[in-house]
Design an enzyme around this catalytic site. Structure first.
Site, PDB file in Angstrom:
ATOM      1  N   HIS A 417     -91.008  -6.487-103.756  1.00  0.00           N
ATOM      2  CA  HIS A 417     -89.927  -7.445-103.558  1.00  0.00           C
ATOM      3  C   HIS A 417     -90.442  -8.625-102.742  1.00  0.00           C
ATOM      4  O   HIS A 417     -91.489  -8.546-102.110  1.00  0.00           O
ATOM      5  CB  HIS A 417     -88.742  -6.796-102.844  1.00  0.00           C
ATOM      6  N   ARG A 495    -103.095  -2.519 -97.290  1.00  0.00           N
ATOM      7  CA  ARG A 495    -102.036  -1.520 -97.183  1.00  0.00           C
ATOM      8  C   ARG A 495    -100.890  -2.019 -98.044  1.00  0.00           C
ATOM      9  O   ARG A 495    -100.412  -3.148 -97.872  1.00  0.00           O
ATOM     10  CB  ARG A 495    -101.607  -1.338 -95.721  1.00  0.00           C
ATOM     11  N   ASP A 497     -97.041  -1.895 -99.408  1.00  0.00           N
ATOM     12  CA  ASP A 497     -95.692  -1.490 -99.039  1.00  0.00           C
ATOM     13  C   ASP A 497     -94.975  -0.857-100.231  1.00  0.00           C
ATOM     14  O   ASP A 497     -95.092  -1.317-101.365  1.00  0.00           O
ATOM     15  CB  ASP A 497     -94.932  -2.737 -98.564  1.00  0.00           C
ATOM     16  N   GLU A 528     -98.151   3.111 -99.010  1.00  0.00           N
ATOM     17  CA  GLU A 528     -97.121   3.621 -98.112  1.00  0.00           C
ATOM     18  C   GLU A 528     -96.273   4.665 -98.836  1.00  0.00           C
ATOM     19  O   GLU A 528     -95.188   4.382 -99.344  1.00  0.00           O
ATOM     20  CB  GLU A 528     -96.222   2.489 -97.597  1.00  0.00           C
ATOM     21  N   ASP A 595     -92.198   1.586 -88.318  1.00  0.00           N
ATOM     22  CA  ASP A 595     -91.032   2.133 -89.004  1.00  0.00           C
ATOM     23  C   ASP A 595     -90.473   3.394 -88.355  1.00  0.00           C
ATOM     24  O   ASP A 595     -89.519   3.980 -88.877  1.00  0.00           O
ATOM     25  CB  ASP A 595     -91.390   2.458 -90.462  1.00  0.00           C
ATOM     26  N   ARG A 655     -90.669  -1.780 -81.603  1.00  0.00           N
ATOM     27  CA  ARG A 655     -91.382  -3.024 -81.894  1.00  0.00           C
ATOM     28  C   ARG A 655     -91.339  -4.015 -80.729  1.00  0.00           C
ATOM     29  O   ARG A 655     -91.838  -5.144 -80.874  1.00  0.00           O
ATOM     30  CB  ARG A 655     -90.779  -3.684 -83.140  1.00  0.00           C
TER      31      ARG A 655
END
Length: 760
Positions: A417, A495, A497, A528, A595, A655
């Site tokens: 996306h 990496r 997503d 992921e 996450d 975060r």
């Protein structure tokens, strides 16, 4: 209810096969199946003889053949089960089967005259599943919109926990004995640490001994790992060259079996070509994850640049105003996504010496391309560095300085996306189906408002994250071109997503891997995926997955004291049996990330601003030591090495910016010592792991190709006694161990601790 099928138990037609045997091919001797008592440094490769090359012959005497080649159908102990869907008049471009039998991974179905179908081999049991149609989950498997079930052969339905229903299949049968072996699967044959590793799976406790018989000699196979229902046996050949072979084994009740290819061509043949190379720089590495906006602010002049293109300014459904905060300002409700603190690339460069002091050799960066948020997963421009993070010149300097220190860098890539500020999506918003990018997305209605998740398909229905049509060749070219662009720029890996959400992932990621590896063969590709999903790492997609399945599902719960040593070891057995040893050696092993809550918070250390308990610190030390002692690269989320806290459920406070004047020196020194331990102990960087024993809160396993290191963990609050393998063992971890450093016979394992011992 309809039953899926009757299990054909391994009906081994006992054929008496007589003939000459190449010298040294004998009934295999019985190795230990409990705590191993192998002495000294005897290798797991035990050559009993070396017959002349190409003189491979079938065994003499009585034995039962187990054919696993093209004749096999389903392996012994498995049942063929067919799943179907009649699409009728609906437009369907892709369907995959996802369920508890494949850890909700995707198995593509094939269309024949309007009916989509797939036949898979399943062990007896009860399974839940769903269809994934045109890139979207079916909500209710019991109703396709016409009152009919999606799968007419489903045995029932259960709530999926999200307001829909999963279908259920019941596979009947039982297997007293089975052997699984498929040399095309890296779980059974792989090249790891420049050795040819061959393994087979069997029902737990049914095999007493096994020998790998080859045209270069015979190798004793040893019990490597186990779980409740099965176990894996392993041998390694100390070279990577063409070899012909078969497996000779004895069952627990004294029968002999030969695991063969086919009746006409009984020997397996490996051509010596490594088609799925292990990246040694990953296996030897230590990884550190950086969330750029919250790591370090090295250039205040670019801080305000985050505000002029934030997604809230474009969103017509949920508009808002982003916030620029000082480094120590309190968390606001926008903290997750739209509260900026000014971290940037120059700030990372300033901390490279600090990272080097931690032994870091790999940096994983969260997204740094142009986006509309602090997290960066709503990409606007895949080819442009976000100016809030600095200039390309500063990025070039960072990569150069990292490489000078022996540190490689991988970047975050989001192909599923984009953001609503992506020029292609804005063109569709303005021009509808007259836009050349109309087929780049899945538009349900036009005109629409930016941010309206009902008007177009978005990731998890989120209107600010429109889903890309990766089945469109133009989209694939745009995205793969971007990945290659940044590798050409100087990055060392990617990496990816949410790859499991990408439409037609088999095609997309096979093409991505092919083009990346052709140009950058040493580039590291990580997906992921949160669950145990070996389908993604068979040599055609990723080198590794983000191993939450190991770090969180097993190690974290063990470190909390929620799993016994025996349960944790069995879960690890299933994990290590599922992946090729080369994949395990490249494992991206993490417990916490951007996450999740911080690991110390997960260990009951408290939330941001609290003071962690001594017990939580001890459990953090136990968990991190295990992570550094297992095959693959240990991954630390920024600040965990400083003893920071953060609860994901409070505006993603994990975060929050690192406050560089705050640190738990005990924890920081622990991580630095772990790096030294891993650096000076080659066995901890090897691909090889083999279980020893587990009891109560304790578990113990060997590391290294000669079982030269023994790792012993105890997550309970009381000490444990371990009977040691024969010989002398030296305690090399922890450095402040209070007992004798050279031990034999037995050792006491302190509460909530890990001991690392070397043989000899």
């Amino acid at each position: 209810m309809r039953k899926t099928g009757l299990l054909i138990v391994l009906l081994l037609l006992v054929s008496v096969a007589s003939g000459c045997i190449s010298q040294g091919v004998e009934t295999p001797t019985t190795p230990m199946t409990g705590p191993t008592t192998t002495t000294s440094s005897s290798s797991s490769i035990m050559t009993t003889s070396t017959p002349p090359e190409n003189r491979l012959e079938l065994p003499k005497g009585n034995y039962s053949p187990i054919y696993t080649g093209s004749e096999k159908g389903c392996a012994s102990g498995r049942v063929p089960v067919t799943f179907t869907y009649d699409s009728g008049n609906k437009t369907v471009t892709s369907i995959s089967l996802r369920g508890s039998f494949n850890d909700w991974d995707e198995w593509p179905m094939k269309e024949i005259n309007g009916t989509w179908t797939i036949t898979v081999c399943l062990a007896p049991g009860k399974y839940q599943y769903k269809y994934f149609i045109n890139g979207q989950w079916v909500k209710d498997m019991s109703n396709d919109g016409t009152g009919r079930p999606y799968d007419p052969d489903a045995d029932g339905y259960v709530d999926d926990g999200y307001g829909g229903k999963n279908a259920v299949r019941i596979v009947e049968g039982s297997a007293a004995f089975y052997v699984d072996f498929d040399p095309s699967d890296p779980a059974y044959l792989s090249i790891a640490d420049n050795r040819t590793v061959i393994r087979f799976e069997a029902k737990r406790g049914t095999v007493s001994s096994a020998t790998l018989v080859t045209d270069r000699g015979n190798y004793t196979m040893r019990l490597q790992v186990w779980w409740d229902s099965g176990e894996m046996w392993r041998a390694e050949v100390p070279l990577v060259e063409p070899v012909k072979y078969y497996i000779l084994l004895s069952s627990a009740d004294g029968e002999r079996f030969a695991v063969l290819n086919t009746s006409e061509n009984p020997f397996f043949s490996f051509d010596g070509v490594d088609r799925f190379p292990q990246l040694e720089w990953v296996s030897n590495g230590i990884t550190y994850q950086i969330f750029p906006d919250r790591f370090n602010n090295g250039n205040r002049s670019n801080d305000a640049l985050a505000l002029d293109h934030d997604e809230l300014l474009l969103n017509q459904v949920n508009p808002g105003t982003p916030v620029l905060s000082n480094w120590s300002d309190p968390i606001t409700p926008l903290h997750c996504c739209h509260q900026y603190f000014g971290g940037d690339i120059k700030g990372i460069t300033e901390k490279l010496d600090y990272l080097q002091s931690l032994g870091v050799t790999i940096i994983y960066l969260n997204p740094i391309t142009l986006s509309g948020s602090a997290h960066g997963y709503d990409t606007y421009d895949y080819y442009r560095l976000d100016p809030k993070f600095g200039t390309e010149e500063e990025l070039r300097e960072f990569l150069d300085e990292a490489h000078k220190r022996g540190i490689r860098v991988i970047f975050d890539f989001v192909p599923n996306h984009c953001g609503i500020g992506n020029p292609a999506f804005l063109d569709v918003w303005k021009n509808g189906n007259q836009s050349p990018y109309w087929d780049w997305f899945f538009i349900k209605q036009w005109p629409f408002k930016l941010g309206d998740g009902n008007a177009y398909v978005g990731w998890w229905g989120i209107g600010s994250l429109p889903k890309l049509n990766t089945a469109n060749p133009e989209v694939r070219e745009y995205l793969i071109g971007a990945a290659l662009h940044w590798l050409d720029f100087g990055f060392d890996g990617i990496r990816v997503d949410v790859p499991n959400e990408v439409l037609d992932p088999g095609v997309f990621f096979s093409e991505l891997r092919k083009r990346v590896k052709e140009k950058h063969p040493e580039a590291y590709l990580v997906g992921e995926i949160w669950m145990l999903s070996p389908e993604w790492v068979k040599g055609d997609r990723f080198d590794s997955l983000m191993n939450y399945a190991l770090g969180r599902d097993i190690l974290l719960n063990y470190a909390k004291g929620l799993l016994s040593g025996e349960t944790a070891m069995k879960m690890m057995g299933r994990y290590y049996a599922s992946y090729g040893e080369n994949v395990v050696a490249m494992g991206f092993n993490l417990v916490s990330s951007h996450d999740t809550s911080r690991v110390l918070t997960d260990l009951s250390g408290g939330s941001l601003g609290d003071t962690p308990t001594n017990e939580s610190i001890q459990r953090l030390k136990l968990l991190s030591t295990l992570l550094y002692a297992l095959p693959g690269t240990p991954v630390t989320f920024q600040g965990d090495e400083r003893g920071l806290l953060g609860d994901k459920n409070h505006y993603d406070e994990q975060r929050y910016p690192i406050q560089w004047d705050e640190v738990n020196e005990d924890v920081l020194n622990h991580y630095r010592e772990l790096a030294k331990l891993r650096r000076k102990t080659p066995a901890l960087r090897s691909s090889a792991i083999r279980f020893y024993t587990a009891d109560g809160g304790m578990m113990a396993f060997f590391r290294g190709h000669n079982d030269e290191v023994l790792v012993v963990a105890n997550s309970w609050k009381s000490p444990a006694e371990l009977e040691l393998p024969p010989g002398e063992w030296k305690v090399v971890w922890p450095e402040n161990y209070n007992g004798p450093t050279v031990v034999s016979d037995a050792i006491e394992v302190p509460p909530i601790s890990v001991l690392v011992l070397e043989s000899g």
